[in-house]
Motif scaffolding. Structure first.
Motif, short mmCIF file in Angstrom:
data_model
loop_
_atom_site.label_atom_id
_atom_site.label_comp_id
_atom_site.label_asym_id
_atom_site.label_seq_id
_atom_site.Cartn_x
_atom_site.Cartn_y
_atom_site.Cartn_z
N SER A 14 35.92 32.32 13.98
CA SER A 14 35.50 32.97 12.70
C SER A 14 35.88 32.55 11.26
O SER A 14 34.90 32.68 10.48
CB SER A 14 35.97 34.58 12.69
OG SER A 14 37.26 34.41 12.53
N SER A 71 23.81 31.42 10.26
CA SER A 71 25.24 31.83 10.49
C SER A 71 26.00 31.05 11.54
O SER A 71 25.23 30.45 12.34
CB SER A 71 25.09 33.29 11.04
OG SER A 71 24.81 33.33 12.39
N GLU A 77 21.38 42.30 10.62
CA GLU A 77 22.57 41.54 10.85
C GLU A 77 23.65 41.73 9.80
O GLU A 77 25.03 41.96 9.62
CB GLU A 77 22.31 40.09 10.99
CG GLU A 77 23.48 39.04 11.10
CD GLU A 77 23.74 38.66 12.25
OE1 GLU A 77 24.29 37.46 12.23
OE2 GLU A 77 23.38 39.21 13.19
N GLN A 89 25.18 45.23 10.07
CA GLN A 89 26.13 45.24 10.80
C GLN A 89 27.32 44.58 10.31
O GLN A 89 28.65 44.98 10.78
CB GLN A 89 25.53 44.57 12.23
CG GLN A 89 24.51 45.26 12.85
CD GLN A 89 24.89 46.77 13.11
OE1 GLN A 89 25.86 47.45 13.18
NE2 GLN A 89 23.75 47.62 13.27
N ALA A 90 27.36 43.52 9.68
CA ALA A 90 28.52 42.58 9.36
C ALA A 90 29.22 43.58 8.43
O ALA A 90 30.43 43.58 8.13
CB ALA A 90 27.93 41.54 8.55
N ALA A 112 30.97 46.30 9.81
CA ALA A 112 32.24 45.60 10.45
C ALA A 112 33.23 45.51 9.55
O ALA A 112 34.42 45.80 9.64
CB ALA A 112 31.75 44.55 11.00
N LYS A 113 32.83 45.03 8.25
CA LYS A 113 33.91 44.70 6.97
C LYS A 113 34.60 46.16 6.60
O LYS A 113 35.49 46.14 6.35
CB LYS A 113 33.10 44.18 5.95
CG LYS A 113 34.02 43.61 4.97
CD LYS A 113 33.39 43.13 3.50
CE LYS A 113 32.41 41.89 4.11
NZ LYS A 113 31.58 41.53 2.62
N TYR A 148 29.82 39.96 20.40
CA TYR A 148 29.47 40.12 18.80
C TYR A 148 30.62 41.17 18.49
O TYR A 148 31.23 40.83 17.20
CB TYR A 148 28.35 41.10 18.82
CG TYR A 148 27.84 41.45 17.69
CD1 TYR A 148 27.18 40.57 16.82
CD2 TYR A 148 28.23 42.88 16.99
CE1 TYR A 148 26.74 41.02 15.70
CE2 TYR A 148 27.65 42.96 15.85
CZ TYR A 148 26.93 42.10 15.04
OH TYR A 148 26.54 42.52 13.77
N ARG A 170 33.88 40.10 15.64
CA ARG A 170 33.86 40.80 14.37
C ARG A 170 34.99 41.52 14.36
O ARG A 170 35.76 41.48 13.22
CB ARG A 170 32.55 41.90 14.52
CG ARG A 170 31.30 41.60 14.26
CD ARG A 170 31.26 40.73 13.05
NE ARG A 170 30.12 39.57 13.01
CZ ARG A 170 29.17 39.81 12.68
NH1 ARG A 170 28.82 41.04 11.84
NH2 ARG A 170 28.29 39.03 12.74
N SER A 188 37.71 40.60 11.45
CA SER A 188 37.99 41.57 10.37
C SER A 188 39.03 42.55 10.34
O SER A 188 39.26 43.41 9.89
CB SER A 188 36.70 42.53 10.08
OG SER A 188 36.51 43.13 11.46
N ASP A 247 27.25 35.84 -0.52
CA ASP A 247 27.35 36.85 0.49
C ASP A 247 26.12 37.18 1.07
O ASP A 247 25.39 38.06 0.60
CB ASP A 247 27.95 38.21 -0.11
CG ASP A 247 28.21 39.26 0.73
OD1 ASP A 247 28.12 39.05 2.14
OD2 ASP A 247 28.31 40.55 0.55
N ASN A 285 25.29 39.11 3.38
CA ASN A 285 25.05 40.39 3.63
C ASN A 285 24.28 41.08 2.41
O ASN A 285 23.33 41.97 3.06
CB ASN A 285 26.34 41.22 3.65
CG ASN A 285 26.79 40.91 4.76
OD1 ASN A 285 26.73 39.99 5.87
ND2 ASN A 285 28.13 41.03 5.03
#
Length: 1579
Positions: free
Chosen positions: A27, A74, A109, A112-113, A116-117, A177, A181, A185, A716, A718
């Motif tokens: 990661s 990614s 994506e 989702q990231a 997760a963050k 996945y 993650r 995180s 970023d 995201n």
């Protein structure tokens, strides 16, 4: 991808630790993907048997679909996806189809990231509580398109089962996945479980999910860092991101398995076992946690808290480029045989190519229905033109003249009729205005269409016979008058009704000029519909420019899926196609819904060269394509994507190409374009050469976009937005980019602005609206210095964008989708895209989301409304909503104000199936949306609140205050009633010393004088009492008491009677016997559980030795029902006084001194406290004397009383006053009004009463119940002109709104508006102010509410903003002195200063009756002294805040009158944000918020404001109230509501005086006893 099932917990600890470390390395980028796989496989190799069906390959997420130039692949996407075959295979397994309008996989994506963050700072939102019965889902529409989503044409909403989404969906569900993650995180285990939950589809069986979840839980369990300390959730220091923390259970949110009510939580170390308090505790913990972006400080004006904009952030990106240079399109080519007008082209083809096909229409199954040739089109249009000009009306008075506007009302499914009507109008030189077919009288937006027809002066509509039959009719067969429409004549244009033109008639076809050719409608952001006029020359030039840009050739075939009434569908499919003799195949929306592949089949069958579609059509075709193998799209040279300007179209185009490239579709033929109703076509991509590189994408930073600057997204990924170009600007046009707001200043090259166009091929004006036209069609851009760049006018397109390399145009959004929040711009489409990337398939419909902003508290607030699927569970919806909040917060850095889900098919639709945004917004603001789920987040998004007030330490002592006031010329705020005077006559002294003696004296001197008349509901006197009768009845009771009671002098006796004369007799019976009466309201036979405990409590607190009551009540006290709520075995002696023996007592008690107790007055205060006060004989007689003087009461007078006789002034008037003054009292028990409302008013009229006393509940009953019947009452002879004073007896701030509406309503019956007033009393002194006969009328002042919150009084003019009207509380009674005191320093205050009302009077109560003898409280409330000023006077503290104002009116003695204004009870006030609020003010605002709020009450709970609203409408309106209540309290009181509770009518407890028992309500709420319809926790 096969799922890597198995159980990692079976592995030894060191292996698990090594795996965790590997994941971390990957990661952080310390190891390549390949290296990671190799090491991982090596580690696990020896344990493979332990992991059944393990597949160690890694997910192949393909990030950038198709051929996008994505600069940041990614780490998890090493290369392109596997072969398309396997991809197709996978598509079948993905859960649910997905909407491609707003989906780029990059974005999903990213979301989702981001989520997760978010996990480590996850909000534990308490779920709202809802009563189960409340919401019935509406049935789903049967005609929904594929996969049950009704899709929107306007917004091109889409869904597809694409390989990419499948791959992604699989990876979202594969543990890898999540493991990557979660470890990377370091999220907490609690949030991980909920993050996963969206990946458990309830519908499709996916066996690989269960192991994934348990696996995940294990990995998480073992990656936890040991010895972690639970953080302090209440402190405001942000947690370190890196360290692993376990939050205490309060913050964790409930897992699915737990039952709601059993969750035990510890609030401040105390276990709480209640659903409500657990949730509130969670909410508190959520609120105490620090917010993510640190908010800048806010200023305060010196005296007023004005909302301030946060200081600008120094890191805000600023545009740095040079000023943009206008971009020129290629010149318009000169063609030799170009026709002089569009009608001329039609005439030419009609004559020379009559057999050539012009239009093919399809039936509902997608098969050709008919083909209209150019010959037919010409001849029919000619017939229609002739009919319009010559056959409507008479020769001398034709109905239509050239230049008149005509509405065209044709359904999309009948393009042929529309074409004939359109060209017929052009040939007749009347101006066609195509509009949608109205479906019902209340159609969404029909009023706005009415505005369009009105502004264009349309009075005639053309339609087809079929369409006319389908229009809604009145019972006698006429077409109904649509809401907001002008009166219309309807003309049917079917061929059989048309007349063939005479031989000599030829249509007039002039060369194209600047006259209007047609009007196209356009809806604004606010919902207004305006008509854009297109001139004949613009129409011709636009066709020419399109022909040149698209390279149209004569005889080509075009497939058109768009609406042919407007926009691209009209410009390409009706106008340019006829210009070039193209064969158009129209595929209407209805056909697409039934057969989504139909347009692709038509292209294949007809070898069409051009197709005109929206993203939605691409999407539908992909979804349906698996059934079609033999499709060839190689004939297409241009696939024009009409909504290609939407930034989210890029993924649809890529995905479509991915699927259909194998069917011959060439990548270079996809041509997005940008259009606007005002400028027509703005730009279009020309087809590229075969094999040439495809245009590049722009990958922009959303943060930059929100500040209006272009920044390539690097940091970023995201928050990136990938945008495709829309090609070059149209031939013959000139384009600039200007700032969207303010003067049209040219932007810099790296700045986003509005595209403005100068072109001969654009609209000319908004028809009939010259003012609006100027601002849009006549814009002259200026440079930085403010000088115009040229004298030529440009038109605003409403598109936001920039010019990229090679003069390519990029569009990033529309002005009407712009939401400006705290100075940053967000695009509604981007927010929709983010919301839809949160895997919503099972919760909401993708194509049915509305995003808009509402202005609340000086800023725009974002609202998202979506339609919920009927099978979505409450839990899922709530889960989805909370994740959307987090995603939008992460990616757009903006807080959502409100997220609402409504039942399926309830949002207003546009005619072509899209969501009608402005109607939705209107419904939201009016409370007509009827959501079934709602989440409000004012705490996170309202960042412009004024700073809380810090209480300043009081350095100035009371003495200095006093001196300061005197120096400033302010008098001390005090008021005095007139003198009581002295009684000379010895006989009278005896009579007046004790009430018991007064009654005996009256019985001797005037035995037959009637003191009391009791009326029933019919207004009939059921019982009267003369002086002698009352005296004798009292004697009988005394005798019984002495015989049966076994009482000692001074014992307390409870009187339990319904309102009436028995109560009065029993009272005097007690006085005669020398015992102390305590009047108590009897329990309600239908509601013993609620009312009997209060009776029991008073009996216990007063230590009553005996109960006097009636037989029916005695039976109730001993009944089985009573035993359920109290212990009936321990009642004191109960004596019923219904049939008493005729006995006289041996002697009548005479108290030795007047200071002895006469009676106890028990009452429950509004704060829920039961207090009893002691009234001495002296206080009783001075109080009666004071009232006698104030109201001029004597024997010949009559007064009417409609009050409860159990405590306070009500009891004094009912039982004591008549005996003292000798006047006759007509008693009307308030309960009688329930069976006959007019009884009180008709009594006033019948007996010609001058003075009457009532309570607020009685006044409210009359206002609500009789308000509409005044005419009828007048007819019955009711006349209130005799009433001189109508006094409301209360212990609160006068309810001005109620007294005023009462006065207004009954003014027609002769009631003088000056008659109504409010008395004021309190526990320490039952009567302080009472409007008497002498003295001025009560005055009204207006005070500033903001100042009141700061404990200041600022008088303002009527109608000033934030002003509050206050009415004086009667005139101060004789013998009473009132002073206003600072409750903290106890120093006197000046005139018009807010403070506590203190009173000094001989009739104050002599103390509380307590069991425990709390002497300190006694002294403090009844015998307290000022800290300065008059140290010897003893005052009683009323506990009410108020002020005294010296008015210009004169009182009876000729001095200036001092008016007392009561603001509210000190105990009731709410301290919030350092300010003092009175609940009634907030409640007044809340009750105004929606028509269905019957009553409301507010209270606080640990700094949260809780609003309880009674819903009088249907339960489906319950959730409408939540945003409205939140808005109004924020707007008017600058407070954020913490919890909104919606309950049934009658739940808010109200005492006999009509006052709300807010503390009772609070207790019931916290004990979860309200049975609410809905509880919303505002985040």
């Amino acid at each position: 991808m096969a799922d890597r099932g198995g159980d990692l917990s079976a592995l030894p600890k060191e292996v698990r630790d090594q795996l965790a470390e590997l994941d971390l390395e990957l990661s952080e980028g310390d190891i390549t993907q390949k290296g990671y796989e190799k090491k991982r496989a090596k580690l696990l190799a020896s344990y493979i048997p332990h992991l059944p069906n393990a597949d160690l390959a890694l997910p192949d997420v393909q990030l950038s679909p198709g051929h996008s130039a994505d600069p940041s692949p990614s780490p998890e996407a090493p290369g392109p996806s596997t072969s398309s075959a396997s991809r197709h295979h996978r598509a079948h397994r993905s859960g649910g189809a997905r909407d491609e309008r707003y989906r780029s996989d990059i974005h999903t994506e990213a979301v989702q990231a981001a989520l997760a963050k978010h996990k480590e700072e996850k909000m534990a939102l308490p779920m709202p509580t809802k009563r189960r019965s409340a919401f019935v889902q509406s049935p789903i529409d049967t005609c929904t398109p594929p996969d049950t989503s009704s899709a929107s044409e306007d917004e091109g909403s889409l869904r597809r089962k694409a390989a990419l989404s499948a791959v992604l969906a699989q990876n979202l569900q594969s543990p890898d996945y999540w493991i990557n993650r979660s470890v990377q995180s370091s999220s907490t285990s609690s949030s991980a479980s909920s993050t996963l939950s969206h990946g458990e589809p309830k519908t499709q069986p996916q066996p690989q999910l269960q192991p994934a979840i348990s696996l995940l839980a294990d990995v998480l369990a073992h990656t936890r860092i040991e010895n972690s300390v639970p953080p302090d959730v209440t402190s405001s220091t942000p947690q370190e991101r890196g360290s692993r923390v376990d939050l205490p259970p309060a913050v964790r949110g409930m897992s699915r398995g737990q039952s709601r009510s059993s969750m035990l939580d510890t609030a401040d170390g105390v276990p709480v076992n209640s659903r409500v308090s657990t949730k509130i505790q969670q909410l508190l913990n959520t609120l105490k946690r620090p917010k993510r972006p640190p908010l800048s400080e806010f200023f305060l004006d010196d005296s007023e808290e004005i909302v301030e904009v946060p200081q600008p952030d120094p890191n805000t990106p600023k545009p740095e480029g040079r000023q943009i240079i206008p971009v020129k399109g290629e010149p318009l080519g000169v063609v030799s045989n170009w026709p002089p007008a569009l009608q001329a082209a039609l005439a030419r083809w009609g004559a020379t190519q009559a057999k050539s096909p012009a239009l093919t229409a399809l039936d509902i199954t997608g098969k050709p229905l008919y083909t209209l040739t150019y010959g037919k089109l010409w001849s029919r249009s000619l017939k229609l033109a002739y009919t319009l000009l010559n056959k409507l009306g008479t020769k001398t008075e034709p109905v239509l003249q050239p230049g008149d506007r005509v509405a065209l009302v044709y359904p999309n499914s009948d393009p042929g009729m529309f074409w004939v009507a359109f060209y017929g109008c052009l040939l007749a030189e009347v101006i066609p205005v195509p509009i949608e077919v109205p479906l019902s009288r209340q159609d969404a937006g029909s009023q706005q269409i009415g505005f369009l027809l009105g502004s264009c002066g349309v009075s005639l509509a053309l339609t087809s016979e079929v369409c006319l039959k389908g229009l809604p009719k009145t019972p006698n067969g006429e077409i109904i008058q649509f809401k907001g429409w002008p009166r219309m004549k309807w003309v049917v244009t079917d061929t059989k009704y048309l007349t063939k033109p005479s031989k000599d008639w030829q249509p007039h076809i002039p060369t194209a000029n600047t006259d209007t050719a047609y009007i196209e409608y356009k809806a604004t952001k606010e919902g207004t519909v305006m008509g854009v006029a297109v001139s004949k020359i613009s129409m011709l030039t636009h066709c020419q420019a399109l022909t040149q840009a698209c390279n149209y050739c004569e005889g080509e075939t075009l497939v058109n899926v768009l609406d042919c009434k407007k926009d691209m569908g009209l410009w390409h499919g009706v106008l340019t196609s006829v210009m070039n003799r193209i064969h158009t195949i129209a595929v209407p929306y209805a056909v697409m819904k039934a057969c989504p592949m139909s347009w692709v089949q038509r292209v294949h069958v007809h070898k069409a060269r051009v197709a005109l579609v929206k993203c939605r059509d691409l999407h539908w075709a992909m979804m349906a394509h698996k059934d079609q193998r033999d499709i060839n799209l190689s004939s297409i040279r241009m696939l024009i994507v009409a909504d290609g300007a939407n930034p989210w179209s890029v993924s649809s185009c890529d995905a479509f190409l991915n699927v259909f490239q194998s069917h011959g579709l060439k990548p270079e033929v996809i041509c997005p374009c940008a259009t606007s109703p005002e400028a027509l076509t703005v730009a279009i991509r020309r087809p590229g050469a075969r094999g040439a590189p495809l245009p590049a994408r722009a990958i922009l930073s959303m943060g930059g976009l929100s500040h209006g600057v272009i920044r390539v997204n690097t940091e970023d990924k995201n928050s990136a937005l990938t945008v495709q170009d829309v090609g070059h600007i149209m031939p013959g046009a000139l384009m600039c980019i200007v700032k969207p707001d303010g003067p049209p200043q040219l932007c810099k090259t790296d700045e986003i602005g509005e595209i403005v166009i100068n072109s001969r091929a654009g609209g000319t004006m908004y028809y009939g609206l010259p003012g609006v036209t100027k601002n849009t069609f006549e814009v002259i851009p200026v440079n930085q210095a403010g000088a115009p760049i040229a004298e030529i006018p440009f038109s605003r397109t409403g598109l936001l964008g920039f010019v990229g390399p090679g003069s390519l145009v990029f569009v990033v959004g529309k002005i009407e989708g712009l939401l400006t929040v705290s100075g940053r711009r967000h695009n509604a489409d981007d927010l929709v895209a983010t919301a839809l990337a949160v895997e919503p398939v099972k919760t909401v419909y993708r194509g049915r989301i509305a995003v808009f902003s509402v202005t609340v508290f000086y800023d725009e607030r974002i609202v998202i409304v979506a339609e919920q699927r009927p099978d979505a569970s409450e839990e899922d919806s709530f889960q989805w909503m909370s994740r959307v909040l987090q995603a939008i917060d992460s990616i757009h850095q903006v807080g959502l104000y409100c997220l609402a889900l409504v039942p399926a098919n309830t949002l207003p639709k546009t005619p072509l199936g899209g969501i009608h945004i402005c109607e939705t917004k209107q419904n939201f603001l009016e409370g007509n949306l009827h959501p079934c789920n709602i989440l409000m987040c004012p705490h996170t998004c309202v960042t412009n609140m004024p700073k809380p007030r810090q209480k300043q330490p009081v350095d100035v002592g009371p003495a200095s205050m006093l001196v300061g006031n005197l120096v400033a010329g302010k008098r001390i705020a005090q008021a005095t009633g007139r003198e009581l005077g002295v009684v000379e006559d010895q006989d009278l002294i005896r009579k007046h010393q004790f009430l018991s003696e007064a009654l005996q004296w009256r019985a001797q001197t005037d035995p037959d004088h009637v003191l009391y008349v009791l009326l029933n509901a019919k207004g009939v006197a059921v019982c009267t009492a003369t002086c002698a009768q009352l005296h004798k009845r009292a004697e009988k009771i005394t005798a019984t008491l002495m015989e049966r009671g076994g009482l000692n002098t001074g014992d307390n006796v409870v009187l339990l009677y319904p309102p009436g004369i028995d109560l009065i007799a029993a009272f005097y019976g007690c006085l005669y016997a020398g015992v102390i009466p305590v009047t108590v309201r009897p329990p309600h036979p239908q509601n013993l559980a609620a009312t009997l405990p209060t009776v029991r409590m008073i009996i216990d607190v007063s230590k009553a030795a005996c109960i006097l009551t009636t037989q029916p009540l005695m039976r109730i006290l001993r009944s089985r029902e009573a035993a359920a709520s109290v212990n009936v075995k321990t009642w004191p002696t109960i004596i019923d006084t219904d049939d008493l023996p005729r006995k006289r007592p041996p002697h009548i008690y005479k108290p030795p001194t007047a200071e002895m107790l006469a009676y106890l007055d028990f009452s429950v205060s509004t704060t829920g406290m039961l207090t009893g006060v002691k009234m001495s004989h002296a206080a009783v007689s001075t109080l009666c004397r004071s009232i006698k003087l104030q109201c001029e009461l004597y024997s010949s007078r009559q007064i009417a009383i409609c009050l409860d006789p159990y405590c306070g002034l009500g009891f004094v008037l009912w039982c004591l006053s008549s005996v003292y003054s000798g006047h006759q009292s007509i008693l009307i028990p308030p309960l009688e009004l329930e069976s006959s409302l007019p009884v009180w008013l008709s009594t006033l009229s019948q007996y010609k009463i001058r003075d009457t006393f009532c309570s607020y509940s009685v006044m409210e009953l009359c206002t609500k119940g009789l308000g509409t019947q005044t005419e009828m009452l007048k007819a019955r002879g009711l006349n209130l002109s005799c009433v001189r004073s109508c006094v409301v007896v209360a212990e609160e701030r006068p309810r001005l709104a109620l007294t005023q509406s009462f006065s207004k309503l009954f003014k027609d019956l002769g009631l003088s508006p000056r008659a109504v007033s409010t008395a004021f009393g309190s526990r320490v002194n039952l009567a302080i102010g009472l409007q008497g006969t002498a003295g001025p009328d009560p005055s009204t002042v207006y005070v500033d509410m903001k100042s009141l919150r700061h404990d200041r009084v600022r008088l303002v003019e009527r109608g000033a903003p934030q002003s509050l009207p206050l009415m004086e509380s009667g005139t101060i009674l004789p013998g009473v002195r009132v002073i206003i005191v600072n409750p903290e320093t106890r120093g006197p205050l000046g005139d018009s200063h807010l403070g506590e009302i203190w009173v000094n009077s001989p009739h104050s109560a002599s103390g509380y009756y307590t069991i425990y003898g709390e002497e300190s409280l006694q002294a403090d409330h009844f015998n307290t002294r000022l800290s300065f000023g008059e140290p010897h006077t003893l005052w009683a503290r009323t506990g009410y805040l108020g002020f005294i104002k010296r008015t210009d009116l004169l009182d009876a003695s000729g001095d200036r009158h001092d008016a007392l204004f009561v603001v509210g009870s000190l105990d009731e006030t709410l301290e919030l944000r350092g300010l003092r609020y009175h609940p009634i003010d907030i409640e007044t605002s809340v009750s105004r918020a929606h028509r269905s709020i019957a009553e409301s009450a507010v209270f606080t709970w640990t700094n949260l404001l809780v609003v309880v609203a009674e819903l009088s409408g249907s339960e489906q309106e319950a959730l409408d109230l939540v945003p409205l209540v939140t808005n109004v309290v924020l707007e008017e009181h600058h407070l954020i509501v913490g919890v909104v509770v919606i309950v049934d009518p009658g739940v808010i407890p109200i005492n006999s005086r009509g006052e709300k028992q807010r503390m009772h309500l609070r207790d019931s709420f916290l004990a979860d006893q309200l049975d609410p319809i809905y509880v919303a926790y505002n985040m």
